[in-house]
Design a protein around this motif. Structure first.
Motif, short mmCIF file in Angstrom:
data_model
loop_
_atom_site.label_atom_id
_atom_site.label_comp_id
_atom_site.label_asym_id
_atom_site.label_seq_id
_atom_site.Cartn_x
_atom_site.Cartn_y
_atom_site.Cartn_z
N ARG A 177 -7.67 -4.77 0.40
CA ARG A 177 -8.66 -5.83 0.56
C ARG A 177 -7.99 -7.17 0.83
NH1 ARG A 177 -12.21 -7.20 -4.53
NH2 ARG A 177 -10.15 -6.80 -5.29
N ASP A 178 -6.82 -7.40 0.20
CA ASP A 178 -6.11 -8.68 0.39
C ASP A 178 -5.42 -8.65 1.68
OD1 ASP A 178 -6.93 -9.48 -2.08
OD2 ASP A 178 -5.08 -8.89 -3.06
N ARG A 184 -5.72 0.03 -7.42
CA ARG A 184 -4.71 -0.91 -6.88
C ARG A 184 -4.59 -0.79 -5.37
NH1 ARG A 184 -0.75 -3.67 -10.03
NH2 ARG A 184 -1.81 -4.13 -11.98
N VAL A 185 -4.72 0.44 -4.83
CA VAL A 185 -4.66 0.62 -3.38
C VAL A 185 -5.80 -0.13 -2.72
CG1 VAL A 185 -4.97 2.32 -1.53
CG2 VAL A 185 -3.40 2.80 -3.41
N VAL A 186 -6.99 0.01 -3.29
CA VAL A 186 -8.16 -0.69 -2.71
C VAL A 186 -7.97 -2.19 -2.80
CG1 VAL A 186 -10.63 -1.08 -3.00
CG2 VAL A 186 -9.72 1.23 -3.14
N VAL A 244 0.82 -1.22 0.00
CA VAL A 244 0.00 0.00 0.00
C VAL A 244 0.85 1.27 0.00
CG1 VAL A 244 -1.75 1.29 1.28
CG2 VAL A 244 -1.96 -1.18 1.03
N PRO A 245 1.94 1.40 0.79
CA PRO A 245 2.71 2.65 0.75
C PRO A 245 3.29 2.96 -0.64
CG PRO A 245 3.28 1.43 2.72
CD PRO A 245 2.41 0.53 1.88
N ALA A 246 3.75 1.94 -1.34
CA ALA A 246 4.28 2.17 -2.69
C ALA A 246 3.17 2.60 -3.63
CB ALA A 246 4.95 0.89 -3.21
N LEU A 247 1.99 2.02 -3.47
CA LEU A 247 0.87 2.41 -4.32
C LEU A 247 0.39 3.82 -3.99
CD1 LEU A 247 -1.07 -0.94 -4.28
CD2 LEU A 247 0.14 0.06 -6.21
#
Length: 66
Positions: free
Chosen positions: A65-66, A59-61, A34-37
């Motif tokens: 979610r995963d 992509r963040v969402v 998430v931080p990279a996204l």
């Protein structure tokens, strides 16, 4: 008396389920953290890249979610 061949065993069913799960994980693309996204999202906002913002947000969402 009827013979059943092959004899069903519970461990066989468990092994087949594990193979299916592993195949599903392998089919799913690996998503960066998430931080990279979020960094990519901020970069897209700075550049006013609407398509990049949309892709990064989705992509963040998906990663959260995963």
């Amino acid at each position: 008396m009827k013979k059943k061949w092959p004899i069903p065993r519970p461990t066989e069913h468990a092994a087949l389920r594990n193979i299916d799960r592993a195949a599903q994980r392998a089919r799913r693309p690996q998503v960066p953290r998430v931080p990279a996204l979020m960094a990519a999202l901020v970069d897209a906002v700075d550049r006013s890249d609407r398509e990049g913002m949309c892709l990064a947000a989705h992509r963040v969402v998906q990663a959260a979610r995963d």
